[in-house]
Scaffold this motif. Structure first.
Motif, PDB file in Angstrom:
ATOM      1  N   GLU A 139       0.824  -1.211   0.000  1.00 33.89           N
ATOM      2  CA  GLU A 139       0.000   0.000   0.000  1.00 33.89           C
ATOM      3  C   GLU A 139       0.859   1.263   0.000  1.00 33.89           C
ATOM      4  OE1 GLU A 139      -4.115  -1.478   2.184  1.00 33.89           O
ATOM      5  OE2 GLU A 139      -2.635  -0.357   3.343  1.00 33.89           O
ATOM      6  N   PHE A 147      -3.562   3.632  -1.503  1.00 31.59           N
ATOM      7  CA  PHE A 147      -3.808   2.821  -2.686  1.00 31.59           C
ATOM      8  C   PHE A 147      -3.018   1.533  -2.544  1.00 31.59           C
ATOM      9  CE2 PHE A 147      -4.493   7.085  -4.512  1.00 31.59           C
ATOM     10  CZ  PHE A 147      -5.698   6.882  -5.193  1.00 31.59           C
ATOM     11  N   LYS A 199      -1.643   8.758  -8.591  1.00 28.77           N
ATOM     12  CA  LYS A 199      -1.907   8.294  -7.230  1.00 28.77           C
ATOM     13  C   LYS A 199      -1.302   9.250  -6.202  1.00 28.77           C
ATOM     14  CE  LYS A 199      -2.565   3.351  -8.117  1.00 28.77           C
ATOM     15  NZ  LYS A 199      -2.741   3.397  -9.563  1.00 28.77           N
TER      16      LYS A 199
END
Length: 224
Positions: A139, A147, A199
């Motif tokens: 993660e 994410f 991200k």
């Protein structure tokens, strides 16, 4: 992290490669000892999983050769030879661990993690700025969210976060993640950088992936 698997049974080799990739490792497969020594010359691997009964050059000879050359690459022997004498020979020749076939997938991955542990930080987490990468859960997170990264995203981010403010060449990414003999187009690196940038933006990161034209990428603090 990139692993070389030397296993001459093709179906087993494919299964192990799938296991490694599922666990976010990059991996290459070779099927004889001669290929293993050739691939290891690239110095592109963090660990070697080695069968003993390889054609052309057997596993013990491969192990003896790389140790005599001064290589300290962690080696896990994976063999059907289960006698104590075989284990002693493998370990005394320079292997870091020895696992017999058949094996449990969980034990294989635990042993891979064990032999490569000294190459990573004591913590499973890397933090740069307000962004943390968890090697255990894959993660990427900040105080505002997280994410779970796909395999190649994770590998690329691990390289960048392990080397903040250092330029990593595009060719280095290709070698480490796709393999030095891969015919993958160079622009695939840019594609994955684009995924990661999105991200990082969504996480409110105070770091960025900076591109240096015709050179590569680096992870740097945002100027605010």
């Amino acid at each position: 992290m990139r692993i070389l698997l030397a296993e001459d049974e093709h179906s087993l080799s494919k299964a192990i490669i799938r296991i490694l990739e599922k666990n976010k490792y990059a991996a290459d497969a070779v099927y004889n000892g001669e290929e293993a020594l050739k691939f290891l010359e690239s110095d592109n691997y963090d660990a070697l999983i080695l069968d003993l009964m390889l054609p052309k050059i057997d596993g013990i000879t491969v192990l003896k050769t790389i140790r005599e050359q001064g290589s300290q690459i962690p080696v896990l022997i994976l063999s059907a030879k289960a006698e104590v004498e075989d284990k002693v020979l493998g370990l005394d020749t320079g292997a870091n661990d020895y696992l017999t076939k058949p094996f449990d997938t969980r034990e294989l991955m635990a042993r891979v993690r064990a032999i490569t542990r000294s190459q990573t930080t004591n913590s499973s987490r890397i933090t740069v700025g307000n962004i943390t990468l968890d090697r255990a859960t894959f993660e990427l997170s900040s105080p505002t969210g997280c994410f779970r990264l796909a395999n190649k995203e994770f590998q690329m981010m691990e390289i960048l976060m392990s080397n903040p403010n250092h330029l990593v060449s595009t060719s280095r990414f290709l070698e480490r993640i796709w393999g030095y003999d891969s015919d993958t187009a160079i622009n695939v690196v840019w594609v994955y950088v684009s995924y990661l940038r999105k991200k990082l933006t969504a996480l409110g990161a105070n770091i960025q992936i900076k591109a240096t034209r015709n050179a590569g990428y680096s992870l740097e603090r945002l100027n605010k």
